[in-house]
Design an enzyme around this catalytic site. Structure first.
Site: not given
Ligand code: GLU
Length: 487
Positions: A254-256
């Site tokens: 994910s963006k993390r």
């Protein structure tokens, strides 16, 4: 069924084009190329609120950039069009009529609130939250009454009871589902728009798709699709569900975890060949030890039986390493162009950079490109080239410059530089050598102080390459200024 392999990539244009989508597209493309088959690009835009033209354009651009071409589909056309689901509503309607006529589907007048209340009650009772069949057997009168209330029906598919649904998956092996756990599901919403699970079946069948290669998250949709193929009397394709892509911490990417869209990598100056190479290795393993593989080599080696069941881990260090391999042989002017927006953003240059400045910058890029993982990293080395006003404050550097040999080394360097007719790599290298010889000092005592006084850094690309690029005047001025400041 078609006798050659027909695969498809069927993105929903609802946002940035994700790395996972690109991987699915790539696997399909590799299969089609290997088999001299056909790749269809279909746009699944039935979610009208979230689908945008912009996202569709973005997906197409990204595919083209990666070199993933399609043989049939939006833009290129073909015999099985239209290739955008919202343009195929009339096709779905025909099938819906048949399902309604045969009783395999029925109108459901339950409202969202009623459905939700039923689900909640089932959950609270510890039961599976599947539709209990309230509208399964409505009479014409009951339907009329609902209509009179202003209710608009959805169409539900009547799932056969007590059946074992088998998916013989190319990646996951034989997976079985109990039809009783599926529950009658909506195939057409009350606004007449089909849901994904329904449209996808009709599309894949009418487009004569032989193999459906897609992300693992769709495995749970597959039993619904299989019962629909059977009800419609359409040939079921073979499925291959490719594992999720996880971040290094083994949670879903994910963006993390950093950049997740193809565009972000493109903008950072990664090269398409490297991204393709990297994506291919996300869940697939080559036949030999070599991991740097061109598209041609990937096509030659690719097969579904080397696609792993376990999740693929997105390792950015590996991507950087792969990209660096491709960077080494890439055209410096191209890398420079990719880096320019980042240099502008970092304030090193303005967009209207002159041709002469640009040519210098390309030379600089050529000298350092072996040190770059991706083009935007040029900004991290840019001080070397652009910054004439650095300060030497680091204790270790100061210590090196305090050596008794430094005054002689630097003045002899200035003298020899001034005597040069042409300042180039060979000439500068020769100067370094001559200084060592004449002053009887080791190489390190020559180029370490010279590197510090001319760049303000202790490490970096070959100094003899840097000096001609930065130019005699600026180099000598940098040196004089640094030595002055240390007096
Ligand atoms: N439109 C679906 C998605 O983007 C495609 C699923 C499929 O390949 O069947 O996830």
């Amino acid at each position: 069924m078609a006798d050659k392999m027909r695969v498809r990539f069927a993105p929903s244009p609802t946002g940035p084009f994700h790395i996972g989508g690109a991987r699915s597209a790539l696997f399909n493309w590799l299969l089609a190329k290997k088999d001299e088959g056909c790749l269809v690009l279909r746009i699944e835009d039935t979610d009208r609120e979230r689908s945008t033209k912009e996202s569709e354009e973005n997906i197409k651009e990204a595919l083209k950039w990666l070199g993933i071409t399609w043989d049939e589909g939006i833009d290129v056309g073909g015999e099985h069009g239209p290739y955008r689901q919202t343009e195929r509503l009339h096709i779905y309607e025909e099938y819906t009529k048949k399902l309604l006529a045969s009783g395999q589907a029925y109108e459901c007048f339950c409202t969202d609130e009623e459905i939700e209340a039923e689900r909640q009650a089932l959950k609270d009772a510890g039961k599976m939250p599947i539709y209990q069949g309230h509208c399964r057997h409505l009479t014409e009168e009951q339907k009329e009454a609902y209509r009179a209330e202003g209710r608009k029906p959805t169409i539900r598919f009547r799932v056969p009871e007590n059946q074992e649904i088998i998916v013989d998956d190319m990646v996951r092996g034989r997976v079985t589902f109990d039809s009783n756990g599926v529950g009658d599901f909506v195939i057409v919403k009350s606004d007449g728009i089909p849901v994904y699970n329904y449209a996808v079946v009709i599309d894949d069948a009418t487009m004569e798709i032989t193999h459906v290669i897609r992300a693992e998250e769709h495995l749970s949709n597959t039993p619904r699709q299989v019962v629909l193929y059977e009800a419609l009397g359409l040939p079921t394709p073979r499925f291959g569900h490719v594992s999720l892509i996880l971040g290094k911490d083994r949670t879903k990417m994910s963006k993390r975890h950093g950049a997740t869209s193809v565009d972000q990598y493109r903008k950072l100056g990664y090269l398409p060949e490297a991204i393709v190479n990297f994506l291919a290795l996300l869940g697939w393993s080559p036949t030999g030890e070599e991991e740097i593989l061109s598209a041609e080599q990937l096509i030659e080696q690719f097969s579904m039986d080397r696609v792993a069941k376990n999740p693929a881990v997105f390792d950015i260090d590996k991507l950087n390493w792969i990209n660096a391999q491709y960077m080494k042989n890439a055209d410096p002017a191209m890398i420079c162009d990719l880096a320019i927006p980042h240099l502008v953003e970092a304030g090193y240059i303005t967009e209207d950079i002159s041709a002469e400045e640009k040519a210098k910058l390309v030379e600089f890029t050529a000298a350092v490109q072996d040190h770059l993982s991706y083009a935007a990293q040029l900004t991290e080395l840019a001080d070397l080239y652009f910054n004439d006003a650095f300060d030497v404050t680091d204790e270790e550097m100061k210590e090196i410059l305090a050596d008794e040999t430094v005054p002689a080394v630097t003045s002899l360097f200035a003298q020899k530089m001034n005597e040069l007719e042409v300042v180039d790599f060979a000439a500068v290298k020769a100067i370094f050598k001559a200084i060592g010889k004449e002053l009887k000092v080791g190489g390190k005592k020559v180029f370490m102080p010279l590197r510090i006084v001319t760049t303000g850094q202790m490490h970096g690309p070959d100094l003899a390459k840097m000096i001609p690029i930065i130019g005699r005047e600026r180099i000598l001025a940098r040196m004089a200024r640094t030595l002055d400041a240390l007096k």
